[in-house]
Design an enzyme around this catalytic site. Sequence first.
Site, PDB file in Angstrom:
ATOM      1  N   GLY A 149      -9.957   0.899  24.070  1.00  0.00           N
ATOM      2  CA  GLY A 149      -9.324   1.856  23.167  1.00  0.00           C
ATOM      3  C   GLY A 149     -10.293   2.570  22.242  1.00  0.00           C
ATOM      4  O   GLY A 149      -9.921   3.539  21.593  1.00  0.00           O
ATOM      5  N   CYS A 205      17.095  12.556  41.165  1.00  0.00           N
ATOM      6  CA  CYS A 205      16.315  13.561  41.891  1.00  0.00           C
ATOM      7  C   CYS A 205      17.175  14.205  42.963  1.00  0.00           C
ATOM      8  O   CYS A 205      17.839  13.523  43.739  1.00  0.00           O
ATOM      9  CB  CYS A 205      15.080  12.917  42.511  1.00  0.00           C
ATOM     10  SG  CYS A 205      14.183  14.032  43.609  1.00  0.00           S
ATOM     11  N   CYS A 238      15.395  13.085  46.535  1.00  0.00           N
ATOM     12  CA  CYS A 238      15.354  11.702  47.028  1.00  0.00           C
ATOM     13  C   CYS A 238      16.390  10.825  46.347  1.00  0.00           C
ATOM     14  O   CYS A 238      16.553   9.675  46.704  1.00  0.00           O
ATOM     15  CB  CYS A 238      13.950  11.110  46.858  1.00  0.00           C
ATOM     16  SG  CYS A 238      13.551  10.663  45.156  1.00  0.00           S
ATOM     17  N   CYS A 265      11.825  14.820  41.389  1.00  0.00           N
ATOM     18  CA  CYS A 265      10.762  13.914  40.942  1.00  0.00           C
ATOM     19  C   CYS A 265       9.513  14.702  40.580  1.00  0.00           C
ATOM     20  O   CYS A 265       9.084  15.592  41.312  1.00  0.00           O
ATOM     21  CB  CYS A 265      10.378  12.947  42.062  1.00  0.00           C
ATOM     22  SG  CYS A 265      11.584  11.674  42.375  1.00  0.00           S
ATOM     23  N   CYS A 300       8.263  10.846  45.732  1.00  0.00           N
ATOM     24  CA  CYS A 300       9.494  11.475  46.204  1.00  0.00           C
ATOM     25  C   CYS A 300       9.478  11.596  47.729  1.00  0.00           C
ATOM     26  O   CYS A 300      10.454  11.280  48.405  1.00  0.00           O
ATOM     27  CB  CYS A 300       9.636  12.844  45.555  1.00  0.00           C
ATOM     28  SG  CYS A 300      11.214  13.653  45.831  1.00  0.00           S
TER      29      CYS A 300
END
Lengths: 293, 403
Positions: free
Chosen positions: A33, A242, A245, A267, A273
């Site tokens: 970080g 979606c 899909c 998606c 997808c």
Amino acid sequence: MARYRTGLNYAYLSEDAKRVVRRALLKAVAIPGFQVPFSGREMPMPYGWGTGGVQVTASLIGPGDVLKVIDQGADDTTNAVSIRDFLAKTAFCRVTEETGEATIIQTRHRIPETPLKEGQIMVYQVPIPDPLRFLEPKLEENRALHALREYGILYVKLYEDVTRHGEIAQSYDYPAMVNRRYAMSPSPIPRFDNPKLRLSPALHLFGAGREKRVYAVPPHCEVESLAFSDYPFRAGESGHRCELCGDGESFLDEMVVDDAGGRVFVCSDSAHCRRRRESLQGAELPRAEKEEK
Amino acid sequence: MYVAVKGGEKAIKSAHALLSEARRGPLDIPEISQGQIRHQLGLAVERVMAEGSLYAPKLAALAVKQARGDLVEAIFLLRATRGTFPTWGYSEPLDSSAARAKRRISGTWKDLPGGQILGATFDYSHRLLDFELGDVARHSRPLGEAEEARGEGPRVPGEREPGQAREREPGETGAQEPGETGPSLEALPRAARILLGEGLLETESDDGETPGDLTRRTYPFPYSRELRLQSLARADEGFLLSLAYSTQRGFGSTHPFVAELRIGTVKVEFWAPELGFPVTVAEMEITECETVNQFRGNGGRPRFTRGYGLVMGDNERKALALAMVERALRAPEYEEGVKGPAQDEEFVLSHGDNVEAYGFVSHVKLPHYVDFQAELSLLRSLRENPGGTGDGFGEEGDGDGAL
């Protein structure tokens, strides 16, 4: 694959430039970080278009790597196409759209839906590496705040959101504490993706080219999105499925489909997808919820 | 049915083909050459080299051509090229007082050792379009006029003056085309020395530290003076010009006088360990400006302070602006207080690089579907469940900027 241009080094960067990046990355992995300065080079694509990510990828990649590049979750967005093309032609590596197959995944704004595995490296293109930047623009000041682990202003911002909006109004680039020490910008991924960073088995490397900083989340590292005990972090979901899909769990892009304002959701992760559609072939799609026109 | 807005490889290829056509323009107009750009649009090339941080006139001319005359794009091309070069080492410090000057003026002294040399300047010209230069009524100047103006006899083109370096076949990079700068002159002592003798000007000394290199390392603020000068030398000319102007209008005033502005050719020497002495590896043109500014009490006795600007190539406007901004940035050193943007080091140095600025500003053209979608969902949810005070504070930027 044919050589991109004669006279260029493998993966574009000179070997000493790569070493500089790798040294910075080693430090970044050692201090999760923490933003490590490095001497970024000008790349042949503009700042803000992924130069940090490309430098990280170029300094790590070898001919045996399999590279996936996404932008907005999709492999076929113009900038993803352009970066993939550049790296494939200068590093002569295999490219893929399949998340599970890739050894290095360079991304802008998304983490793939398919869970990452040990050994995979995610490379993020980062515009503004410091989560404190928009609260305090001075680098000098921010360096001190990080050193002192003084993140009060971040919490004040979240608190002000709660008082004004009733919830934390940060939908992307949602800051997270890494290894309980450094506040980190996860890059402008939607907060929906933040939980994927937590204890992830993959190595996550963040490259900010213009700002000349790299930072990292090593595998299996604690990454906790900032929040309050009474206002916990919410990843959020779309409440839609979606259109292609039928997935109701993935991050969805909204598409305007006609002049009357008709909309569908698909998606954002195009590879995910496509794979779902292939595996669902013949089976009935879960019904997509229709939007009122 | 969904509308595919995600573009692909084909679209990019077509765009590149169109760009190539647009660059070439109508085929009945002859294609412009690198040489024409270098010699007839010379100042464009000089600017590209300065901000591109690479003294390579031919490459810079190529960049201008490839960028269709967009100088910031050309600067970007040159920088990207530079980025692929390894660092061999650093030259010896340039000796600008040994420069063959083609121009040297002082705004503080009517006459000074070495004299004033006006040189080729736009100053004192009336900015009227010269239709004689146009395509229609084209006829060439009387031969040798320029040479006469320089106090020389006509010269056969291509003939060299004695002492001028032989023009090397450019190995693409490095300084090229030396000796284009006209008469060879005796070393010109710095004008500011006149004041130094009397103790009226602050003295500058070499602290012996090896200067940093912004192109190879990243440094924390505040910068040392040499890093600041490096950063400014690469900075966008327009940005510096406006900042310098702002100091003149009261936002951090420094009252500059131009002690000296000179443009000339200097030798670039490299200390070769194998030889044990420095060798001249190139010649390059530089523009140097020294300003003398309002005085400061320095332990009681006031002295003039100084600003300094050094730019690669023929870049007078920038060198002058640079010196003014440089002086403005020394505000903390003189405890002047930071009253204008030009005095704020982090602000100035973080935003002067036009390659960085160009890239980041233009990146908002990239798709932001995901972040936008996230914002859209959030906004809808906020509108549906107004749980906050709804005091409208959120209308302004939330400080998280769309990236």
